[in-house]
Design an enzyme around this catalytic site. Structure first.
Site, PDB file in Angstrom:
ATOM      1  N   ASP A 205     -11.695 -57.484   2.897  1.00 39.75           N
ATOM      2  CA  ASP A 205     -11.145 -58.787   2.510  1.00 39.75           C
ATOM      3  C   ASP A 205     -11.255 -58.937   1.006  1.00 39.75           C
ATOM      4  O   ASP A 205     -11.938 -58.156   0.336  1.00 39.75           O
ATOM      5  CB  ASP A 205     -11.916 -59.924   3.204  1.00 39.75           C
ATOM      6  CG  ASP A 205     -13.394 -59.915   2.834  1.00 39.75           C
ATOM      7  OD1 ASP A 205     -13.757 -60.580   1.842  1.00 39.75           O
ATOM      8  OD2 ASP A 205     -14.181 -59.240   3.522  1.00 39.75           O
ATOM      9  N   ASP A 207     -12.715 -61.610  -1.629  1.00 35.41           N
ATOM     10  CA  ASP A 207     -13.646 -62.724  -1.552  1.00 35.41           C
ATOM     11  C   ASP A 207     -12.963 -64.022  -1.974  1.00 35.41           C
ATOM     12  O   ASP A 207     -11.950 -64.019  -2.687  1.00 35.41           O
ATOM     13  CB  ASP A 207     -14.870 -62.431  -2.417  1.00 35.41           C
ATOM     14  CG  ASP A 207     -16.139 -63.015  -1.832  1.00 35.41           C
ATOM     15  OD1 ASP A 207     -16.311 -62.945  -0.606  1.00 35.41           O
ATOM     16  OD2 ASP A 207     -16.960 -63.528  -2.599  1.00 35.41           O
TER      17      ASP A 207
END
Length: 259
Positions: A205, A207
């Site tokens: 991902d 952040d």
């Protein structure tokens, strides 16, 4: 029983040939799960799921001392520690591997050492990851044409929550590359146990505060990316284990100083 250890998720048990389960008692209590030994990449390997095979142990509750002790009891002298991370740089694509060379510790409640006294030891930590294993990891990723970064700093947070946008922006402003929850105190304890360690992070991902990343990080989204890339990670670990030299060519275990 095994020279190489893997600390990772529960999806690797079924990959070991001739798998044998070991319940290991340690001075620090039980490890996260049984340790499974078997053949992987043509080598004798010990595998331990740091969160338990059912992923029931959150990162701040992992018994890191017991996990490291259990692997060492089974003869492990080199460990590969894969982990899922968030990117702090927008150019790091999902699924990219980062070969870690530094960490920054932002945890606060974890037992960090085997040496609580009266035997006092201090361990050198300037370069926490084994240079030989880092080289082998980088060579393996390059040979397999896997998108990767050859070095990177991970900031390790307590968890289980993800960062606020303000925290994430602050971490990125320090020049750190990725963020995760498990490399500390895992890596320092391995150094104290005189076990070489490689940290290989997979970006799952971006952040929350990363430029261009408007969506909040969710556990489900992280798991989705992991599921999409788990076969690649298995291939990397298989080839990496096979490429680890039979005899260590480093001095990672020479950094202890007694008082």
């Amino acid at each position: 029983m095994a020279d190489i250890g893997i600390l990772g998720g529960s999806g690797f048990y079924e990959l070991l040939d001739d798998a044998t389960e070991h319940t290991v008692d340690t001075p620090w209590g039980p490890p996260s799960d049984v340790v499974v030994t078997g053949t992987y990449g043509g080598r004798d390997v010990a595998f331990l799921a740091r969160h338990g095979r059912d992923h029931s142990i959150p990162p701040h509750r992992i018994n890191y001392r017991a996990n490291v002790w259990a692997l060492r009891e089974l003869g492990v002298t080199r460990v590969v520690a894969p982990c899922a991370v968030g990117a702090l740089r927008p150019e790091l694509d999902l699924g990219t591997f980062v070969v870690l060379d530094q960490f920054v510790d932002r945890t606060r409640s974890r037992e960090q050492t085997f040496f609580d006294g009266p035997d006092v030891q201090h361990v050198a930590m300037a370069d926490p990851y084994c240079p030989e294993l880092r080289r082998v990891t980088t060579d393996t990723l390059r040979a397999g044409a896997h998108p990767h970064e050859e070095r990177g700093t991970i900031v390790v947070i307590e968890g289980p929550r993800f960062s606020t946008r303000a925290e994430s922006r602050w971490y990125a402003a320090q020049g750190w590359d990725v963020i995760g929850m498990t490399q500390v105190p895992e890596i320092p304890l391995l150094r104290e146990a005189q076990v070489c360690a490689a940290g290989i992070a997979m970006v799952t991902d971006h952040d929350a505060g990363v430029e261009g990343g408007d969506d909040a990080v969710t556990h489900d989204a992280v798991l989705e990316v992991m599921a999409a890339n788990v076969d690649r990670l298995r291939d990397v670990l298989h080839d990496l284990v096979a490429a680890v030299p039979s005899e260590p060519g480093c001095d990672c275990g020479a950094g202890l100083r007694a008082e």
